[in-house]
Write a protein that holds these residues in place. Sequence first.
Motif, short mmCIF file in Angstrom:
data_model
loop_
_atom_site.label_atom_id
_atom_site.label_comp_id
_atom_site.label_asym_id
_atom_site.label_seq_id
_atom_site.Cartn_x
_atom_site.Cartn_y
_atom_site.Cartn_z
N UNK A 194 -81.93 8.48 21.22
CA UNK A 194 -80.74 7.62 21.28
C UNK A 194 -79.58 8.33 20.58
N UNK A 195 -78.51 8.45 21.31
CA UNK A 195 -77.30 9.04 20.71
C UNK A 195 -76.29 7.93 20.49
N UNK A 196 -75.76 7.86 19.28
CA UNK A 196 -74.83 6.79 18.91
C UNK A 196 -73.45 7.35 18.60
N UNK A 197 -72.44 6.49 18.76
CA UNK A 197 -71.07 6.88 18.39
C UNK A 197 -71.02 7.07 16.88
N UNK A 198 -70.46 8.16 16.39
CA UNK A 198 -70.39 8.37 14.94
C UNK A 198 -69.62 7.28 14.21
N UNK A 202 -72.24 2.60 18.70
CA UNK A 202 -72.60 2.16 20.05
C UNK A 202 -73.37 3.28 20.74
N UNK A 203 -74.41 2.92 21.49
CA UNK A 203 -75.22 3.92 22.18
C UNK A 203 -74.37 4.66 23.21
N UNK A 204 -74.51 5.97 23.20
CA UNK A 204 -73.76 6.79 24.16
C UNK A 204 -74.66 6.99 25.37
N UNK A 205 -74.26 6.42 26.51
CA UNK A 205 -75.13 6.43 27.67
C UNK A 205 -74.87 7.60 28.61
N UNK A 206 -73.74 8.23 28.49
CA UNK A 206 -73.45 9.34 29.40
C UNK A 206 -72.71 10.46 28.65
N UNK A 207 -72.62 11.57 29.34
CA UNK A 207 -72.01 12.76 28.73
C UNK A 207 -70.54 12.49 28.39
N UNK A 208 -70.09 12.88 27.17
CA UNK A 208 -68.68 12.69 26.82
C UNK A 208 -67.77 13.50 27.75
#
Length: 243
Positions: A194-198, A202-208
Amino acid sequence: MPPDRARNADVLDLTITQKHHSLTNHLIHTKKRKEKENRPTVTHTTEVIEISSDEDEEPVPPPPRTPKKGAPPTPNERARLLLTALEKKFRALEQEKKQLEAQVNCLRQENAEFRAKGTVHLNNDDVDEHILCEVCSLTMWTPYVLTCGHAFCGSCLESWFDRALRDWASRYPQFPPHVLQAAHIARYGIPPPQYLCPKCRTAVSSKPTQDFTLKGLVGTIAKAKGEAKPGAKETSFRKYFDS
Ligand SMILES: [Zn+2]
Ligand SMILES: [Zn+2]
């Protein structure tokens, strides 16, 4: 010859001789008089030389000679005509220079007024709040925006996601590191990291994605503040996201 006749002859001869002598004297006197008349008269004049200092008064140039009609101008006259023409041209150029300087000053003033109207004065703290990365606290020269709307440096997000991936991979020591990437994890049926916004977590669901509008604004403001753009670094999020 009788004595009387001889005496008369002597008297006659003496008279003739005297007349001849008188005539000769007359001729000589007349010749001398004519020579005297023809002789050139020498007039003795007294020359007065004035000595004056050059520092006191400038030499007076000779008055210009009036050229005869139809006669070609002398070198001095040609030089004087050329000098007059050059002086006239010089005065015209001086006048033109003054006019151009006045125009330049006018344009400078208009430009200053125009720039003053187009200048926006901003508070430094207010600006920094939007152009600084909240991870590294430096200028976001290459901002990437997350699905939540927050933006950070591309390199900061990369480091942030990499730390999360390593934490997640530590739970699966049986898998080699190259397997624990987005492209392979789904094949092994294990829950993905799970990647979250620093900032908002909020969970990051797609590539920035790179925010080019924000990038332009940050660059403009940073340059106005005198900052130099650092060397660009290639950023890729393929390791963390499939899409
Ligand atoms: Zn950063
Ligand atoms: Zn966020």
